[in-house]
Design a protein around this motif. Structure first.
Motif, PDB file in Angstrom:
ATOM      1  N   THR A   1      -5.345   2.004  -0.583  1.00  0.00           N
ATOM      2  CA  THR A   1      -5.707   0.592  -0.548  1.00  0.00           C
ATOM      3  C   THR A   1      -6.400   0.173  -1.840  1.00  0.00           C
ATOM      4  O   THR A   1      -6.238  -0.959  -2.301  1.00  0.00           O
ATOM      5  CB  THR A   1      -6.605   0.278   0.662  1.00  0.00           C
ATOM      6  OG1 THR A   1      -7.709   1.185   0.698  1.00  0.00           O
ATOM      7  CG2 THR A   1      -5.815   0.400   1.951  1.00  0.00           C
TER       8      THR A   1
ATOM      9  N   ALA B   1      -8.260   8.863   2.125  1.00  0.00           N
ATOM     10  CA  ALA B   1      -7.791   7.775   2.993  1.00  0.00           C
ATOM     11  C   ALA B   1      -7.988   6.402   2.366  1.00  0.00           C
ATOM     12  O   ALA B   1      -7.325   5.434   2.775  1.00  0.00           O
ATOM     13  CB  ALA B   1      -8.514   7.838   4.336  1.00  0.00           C
ATOM     14  N   ARG B   2      -8.877   6.283   1.370  1.00  0.00           N
ATOM     15  CA  ARG B   2      -9.164   4.981   0.771  1.00  0.00           C
ATOM     16  C   ARG B   2      -8.452   4.771  -0.562  1.00  0.00           C
ATOM     17  O   ARG B   2      -8.507   3.688  -1.139  1.00  0.00           O
ATOM     18  CB  ARG B   2     -10.673   4.832   0.584  1.00  0.00           C
ATOM     19  CG  ARG B   2     -11.444   4.805   1.901  1.00  0.00           C
ATOM     20  CD  ARG B   2     -12.934   4.767   1.659  1.00  0.00           C
ATOM     21  NE  ARG B   2     -13.336   3.627   0.840  1.00  0.00           N
ATOM     22  CZ  ARG B   2     -14.536   3.503   0.296  1.00  0.00           C
ATOM     23  NH1 ARG B   2     -15.442   4.445   0.454  1.00  0.00           N
ATOM     24  NH2 ARG B   2     -14.839   2.446  -0.425  1.00  0.00           N
TER      25      ARG B   2
ATOM     26  N   VAL C   1       0.865  -1.179   0.000  1.00  0.00           N
ATOM     27  CA  VAL C   1       0.000   0.000   0.000  1.00  0.00           C
ATOM     28  C   VAL C   1       0.906   1.235   0.000  1.00  0.00           C
ATOM     29  O   VAL C   1       1.724   1.405   0.909  1.00  0.00           O
ATOM     30  CB  VAL C   1      -0.926   0.003   1.229  1.00  0.00           C
ATOM     31  CG1 VAL C   1      -1.737   1.297   1.291  1.00  0.00           C
ATOM     32  CG2 VAL C   1      -1.870  -1.207   1.180  1.00  0.00           C
TER      33      VAL C   1
ATOM     34  N   HIS D   1      -3.348  -8.724  10.795  1.00  0.00           N
ATOM     35  CA  HIS D   1      -2.103  -8.672  11.539  1.00  0.00           C
ATOM     36  C   HIS D   1      -2.144  -9.702  12.675  1.00  0.00           C
ATOM     37  O   HIS D   1      -3.163  -9.846  13.358  1.00  0.00           O
ATOM     38  CB  HIS D   1      -1.899  -7.289  12.158  1.00  0.00           C
ATOM     39  CG  HIS D   1      -1.434  -6.257  11.179  1.00  0.00           C
ATOM     40  ND1 HIS D   1      -0.155  -6.226  10.683  1.00  0.00           N
ATOM     41  CD2 HIS D   1      -2.089  -5.222  10.611  1.00  0.00           C
ATOM     42  CE1 HIS D   1      -0.032  -5.203   9.855  1.00  0.00           C
ATOM     43  NE2 HIS D   1      -1.183  -4.586   9.783  1.00  0.00           N
TER      44      HIS D   1
ATOM     45  N   ASP E   1       2.471   5.028   0.299  1.00  0.00           N
ATOM     46  CA  ASP E   1       2.346   6.189   1.182  1.00  0.00           C
ATOM     47  C   ASP E   1       2.465   7.433   0.306  1.00  0.00           C
ATOM     48  O   ASP E   1       3.561   7.809  -0.101  1.00  0.00           O
ATOM     49  CB  ASP E   1       3.443   6.155   2.249  1.00  0.00           C
ATOM     50  CG  ASP E   1       3.309   7.292   3.259  1.00  0.00           C
ATOM     51  OD1 ASP E   1       2.264   7.986   3.225  1.00  0.00           O
ATOM     52  OD2 ASP E   1       4.237   7.497   4.046  1.00  0.00           O
TER      53      ASP E   1
ATOM     54  N   HIS F   1      -7.096  -5.999   2.133  1.00  0.00           N
ATOM     55  CA  HIS F   1      -5.990  -5.068   2.380  1.00  0.00           C
ATOM     56  C   HIS F   1      -6.000  -4.619   3.831  1.00  0.00           C
ATOM     57  O   HIS F   1      -7.030  -4.553   4.491  1.00  0.00           O
ATOM     58  CB  HIS F   1      -6.063  -3.853   1.456  1.00  0.00           C
ATOM     59  CG  HIS F   1      -7.408  -3.196   1.398  1.00  0.00           C
ATOM     60  ND1 HIS F   1      -7.932  -2.450   2.426  1.00  0.00           N
ATOM     61  CD2 HIS F   1      -8.348  -3.197   0.418  1.00  0.00           C
ATOM     62  CE1 HIS F   1      -9.123  -2.003   2.090  1.00  0.00           C
ATOM     63  NE2 HIS F   1      -9.409  -2.443   0.889  1.00  0.00           N
ATOM     64  N   LYS F   2      -4.802  -4.344   4.292  1.00  0.00           N
ATOM     65  CA  LYS F   2      -4.587  -3.699   5.577  1.00  0.00           C
ATOM     66  C   LYS F   2      -3.770  -2.449   5.338  1.00  0.00           C
ATOM     67  O   LYS F   2      -3.560  -2.037   4.210  1.00  0.00           O
ATOM     68  CB  LYS F   2      -3.894  -4.659   6.552  1.00  0.00           C
ATOM     69  CG  LYS F   2      -4.790  -5.795   7.021  1.00  0.00           C
ATOM     70  CD  LYS F   2      -6.013  -5.256   7.744  1.00  0.00           C
ATOM     71  CE  LYS F   2      -6.984  -6.346   8.126  1.00  0.00           C
ATOM     72  NZ  LYS F   2      -8.230  -5.813   8.712  1.00  0.00           N
ATOM     73  N   ARG F   3      -3.259  -1.857   6.380  1.00  0.00           N
ATOM     74  CA  ARG F   3      -2.617  -0.551   6.256  1.00  0.00           C
ATOM     75  C   ARG F   3      -1.423  -0.554   5.313  1.00  0.00           C
ATOM     76  O   ARG F   3      -1.201   0.409   4.583  1.00  0.00           O
ATOM     77  CB  ARG F   3      -2.175  -0.064   7.643  1.00  0.00           C
ATOM     78  CG  ARG F   3      -1.626   1.351   7.666  1.00  0.00           C
ATOM     79  CD  ARG F   3      -1.308   1.783   9.081  1.00  0.00           C
ATOM     80  NE  ARG F   3      -0.322   0.912   9.697  1.00  0.00           N
ATOM     81  CZ  ARG F   3       0.992   1.060   9.555  1.00  0.00           C
ATOM     82  NH1 ARG F   3       1.466   2.036   8.810  1.00  0.00           N
ATOM     83  NH2 ARG F   3       1.825   0.233  10.155  1.00  0.00           N
ATOM     84  N   THR F   4      -0.649  -1.636   5.290  1.00  0.00           N
ATOM     85  CA  THR F   4       0.577  -1.634   4.502  1.00  0.00           C
ATOM     86  C   THR F   4       0.586  -2.624   3.347  1.00  0.00           C
ATOM     87  O   THR F   4       1.505  -2.592   2.530  1.00  0.00           O
ATOM     88  CB  THR F   4       1.801  -1.947   5.396  1.00  0.00           C
ATOM     89  OG1 THR F   4       1.617  -3.243   5.990  1.00  0.00           O
ATOM     90  CG2 THR F   4       1.946  -0.890   6.488  1.00  0.00           C
ATOM     91  N   GLN F   5      -0.384  -3.513   3.277  1.00  0.00           N
ATOM     92  CA  GLN F   5      -0.333  -4.558   2.262  1.00  0.00           C
ATOM     93  C   GLN F   5      -1.723  -4.884   1.724  1.00  0.00           C
ATOM     94  O   GLN F   5      -2.708  -4.841   2.466  1.00  0.00           O
ATOM     95  CB  GLN F   5       0.307  -5.830   2.827  1.00  0.00           C
ATOM     96  CG  GLN F   5       0.545  -6.913   1.789  1.00  0.00           C
ATOM     97  CD  GLN F   5       1.263  -8.117   2.342  1.00  0.00           C
ATOM     98  OE1 GLN F   5       0.983  -9.254   1.947  1.00  0.00           O
ATOM     99  NE2 GLN F   5       2.210  -7.905   3.250  1.00  0.00           N
TER     100      GLN F   5
END
Length: 233
Positions: free
Chosen positions: A52, A48-49, A13, A123, A15, A98-102
């Motif tokens: 992802t 914010a979306r 994901v 996680h 940044d 999806h999560k925050r990083t993947q």
């Protein structure tokens, strides 16, 4: 270990600063990892979306590139069904998580008995999570709760086992959603776990799922719990 009959791919994901999204979308379209119509849809999402969504579509295209018969190009836009799943062409089924990083995506040809896929990514719990209330009683049936109790709900191992149930149920919900098209409560699916596999019992009243069979499994990969499910007729 049970394997999902699909191609699975992942993407980080990104940044991206709030004021740099137009450039990021343009680069993704130029690189062929995002369709122009997907970029247009993504621009309409809350900031914010967007990350992802982008990572999910990139993972989905990577998975499609590894699917027999689809080579390394897939030129059609992949938007969303009314239920939020990726809108793939007839003959294909897929799922994104999806999560925050993947982000991860799975795709498969709808051949034989296979109907739909579901995947989920969570996680793994840490020691810090033990200070938070357990979700065990919210997501487990009485039978599942008794099984997890043997490990101890508030041990780290117990918390992880609860999250395995959570991830598996999320994957199952995605795999059966096209049959029921409604929110399914956690206690409407019961699992029996054995070494990376899960026997799935659907406790739903809909006749549409009376003949549906669900295969499910999971694995631990570093900091992640990965779960998958496939529905069959």
């Amino acid at each position: 270990m049970l394997q999902l009959p699909a191609v699975i791919a992942s993407a980080a994901v990104p940044d991206v600063p709030d004021d740099a999204w137009d450039e990021r979308f343009d680069r993704a379209v130029a690189a062929g990892t995002l369709h122009p119509l997907e970029a247009s849809f993504a621009r309409s999402l809350p900031v914010a979306r967007r990350a992802t969504f982008l990572a999910g579509r990139q993972a989905l295209r990577e998975a499609l590139a590894g699917l027999d018969g689809y080579g390394h190009r897939f030129d059609a836009p992949i938007l969303r069904t009314p239920r939020g799943a990726p809108a793939l062409p007839s003959g294909l089924t897929g799922s994104i998580t999806h999560k925050r990083t993947q982000a991860k995506a799975a795709v498969a040809l709808r051949t034989g008995s296979l109907q739909h896929l579901g995947i989920d990514l969570e996680h793994r719990p840490t020691e810090a999570d033990l200070a938070r209330p357990s979700i065990a009683r919210k997501i487990l049936t009485a039978r599942e709760f008794a099984h997890v109790a043997q490990t101890g709900h508030d041990t780290l191992a117990g918390r992880e086992l609860v999250l395995v149930h959570f991830a598996l149920k999320e994957a199952v919900y995605k795999a059966i959603d096209p049959f029921v098209e409604r929110y399914v409560r956690f206690t409407e699916v019961e699992l029996e776990l054995t070494q990376g596999q899960a026997a799935v019992s659907l406790l739903l009243p809909e006749p549409a799922v009376a003949d549906v069979r669900v295969h499910a499994g999971w694995r631990i990969d570093g900091e992640w719990i990965e779960a998958w499910a496939s529905s069959h007729l």
